[in-house]
Design a protein around this motif. Sequence first.
Motif, PDB file in Angstrom:
ATOM      1  N   LEU A  26       0.851  -1.189   0.000  1.00 56.79           N
ATOM      2  CA  LEU A  26       0.000   0.000   0.000  1.00 56.79           C
ATOM      3  C   LEU A  26       0.884   1.235   0.000  1.00 56.79           C
ATOM      4  N   VAL A  27       0.552   2.189  -0.849  1.00 53.09           N
ATOM      5  CA  VAL A  27       1.299   3.444  -0.879  1.00 53.09           C
ATOM      6  C   VAL A  27       0.306   4.592  -1.049  1.00 53.09           C
ATOM      7  N   LEU A  28       0.517   5.666  -0.301  1.00 57.36           N
ATOM      8  CA  LEU A  28      -0.319   6.859  -0.413  1.00 57.36           C
ATOM      9  C   LEU A  28       0.253   7.776  -1.481  1.00 57.36           C
ATOM     10  N   ALA A  29      -0.586   8.188  -2.414  1.00 61.90           N
ATOM     11  CA  ALA A  29      -0.166   9.135  -3.451  1.00 61.90           C
ATOM     12  C   ALA A  29      -0.869  10.460  -3.204  1.00 61.90           C
ATOM     13  N   ASN A  30      -0.109  11.437  -2.790  1.00 66.14           N
ATOM     14  CA  ASN A  30      -0.649  12.768  -2.524  1.00 66.14           C
ATOM     15  C   ASN A  30      -0.280  13.675  -3.685  1.00 66.14           C
ATOM     16  N   ALA A  31      -1.278  14.020  -4.503  1.00 69.21           N
ATOM     17  CA  ALA A  31      -1.043  14.997  -5.568  1.00 69.21           C
ATOM     18  C   ALA A  31      -0.920  16.353  -4.898  1.00 69.21           C
ATOM     19  N   ALA A  32       0.301  16.779  -4.662  1.00 71.92           N
ATOM     20  CA  ALA A  32       0.581  17.969  -3.842  1.00 71.92           C
ATOM     21  C   ALA A  32       0.222  19.253  -4.582  1.00 71.92           C
ATOM     22  N   ILE A  33      -1.052  19.384  -4.891  1.00 71.87           N
ATOM     23  CA  ILE A  33      -1.574  20.490  -5.679  1.00 71.87           C
ATOM     24  C   ILE A  33      -2.826  21.001  -4.964  1.00 71.87           C
ATOM     25  N   PRO A  34      -2.944  22.272  -4.651  1.00 76.11           N
ATOM     26  CA  PRO A  34      -1.948  23.328  -4.813  1.00 76.11           C
ATOM     27  C   PRO A  34      -0.923  23.314  -3.681  1.00 76.11           C
ATOM     28  N   LYS A  35       0.154  24.042  -3.881  1.00 76.25           N
ATOM     29  CA  LYS A  35       1.234  24.039  -2.889  1.00 76.25           C
ATOM     30  C   LYS A  35       0.780  24.583  -1.547  1.00 76.25           C
ATOM     31  N   TRP A  36      -0.147  25.581  -1.557  1.00 74.82           N
ATOM     32  CA  TRP A  36      -0.527  26.176  -0.277  1.00 74.82           C
ATOM     33  C   TRP A  36      -1.250  25.167   0.622  1.00 74.82           C
ATOM     34  N   LYS A  37      -1.785  24.111   0.038  1.00 74.10           N
ATOM     35  CA  LYS A  37      -2.482  23.109   0.848  1.00 74.10           C
ATOM     36  C   LYS A  37      -1.597  21.920   1.178  1.00 74.10           C
ATOM     37  N   TYR A  38      -0.792  21.452   0.242  1.00 73.43           N
ATOM     38  CA  TYR A  38      -0.058  20.212   0.433  1.00 73.43           C
ATOM     39  C   TYR A  38       1.456  20.367   0.475  1.00 73.43           C
ATOM     40  N   ASN A  39       1.952  21.558   0.186  1.00 70.77           N
ATOM     41  CA  ASN A  39       3.380  21.817   0.343  1.00 70.77           C
ATOM     42  C   ASN A  39       3.547  23.237   0.884  1.00 70.77           C
ATOM     43  N   PRO A  40       2.918  23.510   2.051  1.00 70.97           N
ATOM     44  CA  PRO A  40       2.881  24.877   2.565  1.00 70.97           C
ATOM     45  C   PRO A  40       4.242  25.462   2.893  1.00 70.97           C
ATOM     46  N   THR A  41       5.196  24.617   3.279  1.00 74.42           N
ATOM     47  CA  THR A  41       6.515  25.148   3.619  1.00 74.42           C
ATOM     48  C   THR A  41       7.192  25.763   2.395  1.00 74.42           C
ATOM     49  N   GLU A  42       6.869  25.246   1.199  1.00 71.10           N
ATOM     50  CA  GLU A  42       7.409  25.809  -0.039  1.00 71.10           C
ATOM     51  C   GLU A  42       6.646  27.074  -0.424  1.00 71.10           C
ATOM     52  N   TYR A 100       4.711  12.188  -3.071  1.00 73.54           N
ATOM     53  CA  TYR A 100       4.117  13.482  -3.392  1.00 73.54           C
ATOM     54  C   TYR A 100       4.276  13.740  -4.892  1.00 73.54           C
ATOM     55  N   LEU A 101       3.159  13.956  -5.554  1.00 78.23           N
ATOM     56  CA  LEU A 101       3.146  14.109  -7.006  1.00 78.23           C
ATOM     57  C   LEU A 101       3.055  15.574  -7.387  1.00 78.23           C
ATOM     58  N   GLU A 102       3.866  15.969  -8.360  1.00 79.10           N
ATOM     59  CA  GLU A 102       3.871  17.353  -8.824  1.00 79.10           C
ATOM     60  C   GLU A 102       2.885  17.528  -9.979  1.00 79.10           C
ATOM     61  N   HIS A 103       2.457  18.764 -10.185  1.00 76.59           N
ATOM     62  CA  HIS A 103       1.519  19.081 -11.262  1.00 76.59           C
ATOM     63  C   HIS A 103       2.224  19.124 -12.618  1.00 76.59           C
ATOM     64  N   SER A 104       1.442  19.033 -13.661  1.00 77.95           N
ATOM     65  CA  SER A 104       1.964  19.172 -15.015  1.00 77.95           C
ATOM     66  C   SER A 104       2.174  20.651 -15.330  1.00 77.95           C
ATOM     67  N   GLU A 105       2.918  20.922 -16.369  1.00 82.80           N
ATOM     68  CA  GLU A 105       3.140  22.298 -16.790  1.00 82.80           C
ATOM     69  C   GLU A 105       1.797  22.959 -17.116  1.00 82.80           C
ATOM     70  N   GLY A 106       1.603  24.152 -16.583  1.00 82.42           N
ATOM     71  CA  GLY A 106       0.352  24.869 -16.823  1.00 82.42           C
ATOM     72  C   GLY A 106      -0.714  24.614 -15.780  1.00 82.42           C
ATOM     73  N   LYS A 127      -5.973  14.778 -10.825  1.00 81.94           N
ATOM     74  CA  LYS A 127      -6.246  13.541 -11.557  1.00 81.94           C
ATOM     75  C   LYS A 127      -5.149  13.261 -12.590  1.00 81.94           C
ATOM     76  N   LYS A 128      -4.723  14.286 -13.297  1.00 79.79           N
ATOM     77  CA  LYS A 128      -3.662  14.113 -14.291  1.00 79.79           C
ATOM     78  C   LYS A 128      -2.381  13.616 -13.634  1.00 79.79           C
ATOM     79  N   ALA A 129      -2.050  14.184 -12.477  1.00 75.46           N
ATOM     80  CA  ALA A 129      -0.838  13.759 -11.760  1.00 75.46           C
ATOM     81  C   ALA A 129      -0.942  12.288 -11.336  1.00 75.46           C
ATOM     82  N   LEU A 130      -2.109  11.877 -10.866  1.00 68.65           N
ATOM     83  CA  LEU A 130      -2.311  10.488 -10.450  1.00 68.65           C
ATOM     84  C   LEU A 130      -2.211   9.527 -11.633  1.00 68.65           C
ATOM     85  N   PHE A 131      -2.832   9.891 -12.747  1.00 68.21           N
ATOM     86  CA  PHE A 131      -2.812   9.011 -13.913  1.00 68.21           C
ATOM     87  C   PHE A 131      -1.398   8.887 -14.478  1.00 68.21           C
ATOM     88  N   ARG A 132      -0.655   9.980 -14.484  1.00 74.87           N
ATOM     89  CA  ARG A 132       0.727   9.927 -14.978  1.00 74.87           C
ATOM     90  C   ARG A 132       1.583   9.051 -14.054  1.00 74.87           C
TER      91      ARG A 132
END
Length: 331
Positions: A56-72, A109-115, A136-141
Amino acid sequence: MFNKVYTKFVKHIEEFDLITKDTKKIVIATSGGKDANIMTELLYRYKMEFRADLELVLANAAIPKWKYNPTEFIKNIDDEKIIKALEDESVYIEKHKEYWESKGISTVYLEHSEGDGDDAIFNSSIPCTHCFVAQKKALFRYMEGLEDAEHCRLAIGITKWDILYLALSNILRANGKTWKDIKRDEPARYEMYCQHFATFSPIPKINIGIPNKTVYCIEPIVCLSDMETREYAKTLELPIIPDVCVSLFGEKFSSDKRFFDNFMKVTAIEECNIAQNNQAIELNLLDPLYSNYSDILALLDKTEIMPPFEDFDGILYKSYMDEVMKAGVVD
């Protein structure tokens, strides 16, 4: 008792053959909310009882940064109130990660696509939809890039209430027409109609449609209601990550589905109050309304709201990567 929910969950897994013998890994799409946490807890218990070999692995689409990567995100902020909220959010995120890692479940932690970054989401007229599509795009990729992907499953935390939302929203959109009418008279609209059903699939096992691979998305908790996941996430003290978007930026950043969820909760309470001579019922004691998932499927079929499964199976990947969904199919 949570054991009743777990029993219902196992029966659902078996009935729809969601976790086959050749399944080696389940990627759990997580936002850190109650549904994702309950789904993770149930899958963990299932693994411990039936499939010790299952990863089992958790996939967190860290999008947007203010919610899932607040330190950045915080590096570019001057507002002290927002900084404090983001610092608190980072604590919740770390607790969530540590809690599941203690059970042997890692987080990627999954990053967003360009744009699809923060600026695009923030400036969108429908930021929740834009964010939803980017995730969804990040998860599918991610699934596409997995070695041995065909022996992996992507688990999404859709519940019965999402299916009720799907049914009601499409009854309103259909304007009195059946899926047959729309398919015959408005082919382009029917394509979007099917994409909506693929996204919130009433059928709990659907082919993502990744090119040259057969990779399935499963919905292990679609047999549960919103009230069940809310109640047991609280009872089990699972590590919820709060949704800070509305508190930071206002109601524009609140999905319309949240209004539907509130409406459903009020409706359920009213129905139960009437049934019990108007005696007040606390939400956490409420026996969930619409408890029979199979009846919901039968209703969708009987009313001819749901298109044939073959029309929306296997179209997810293309519809998201072509960005059709961003045009407002999911709203």
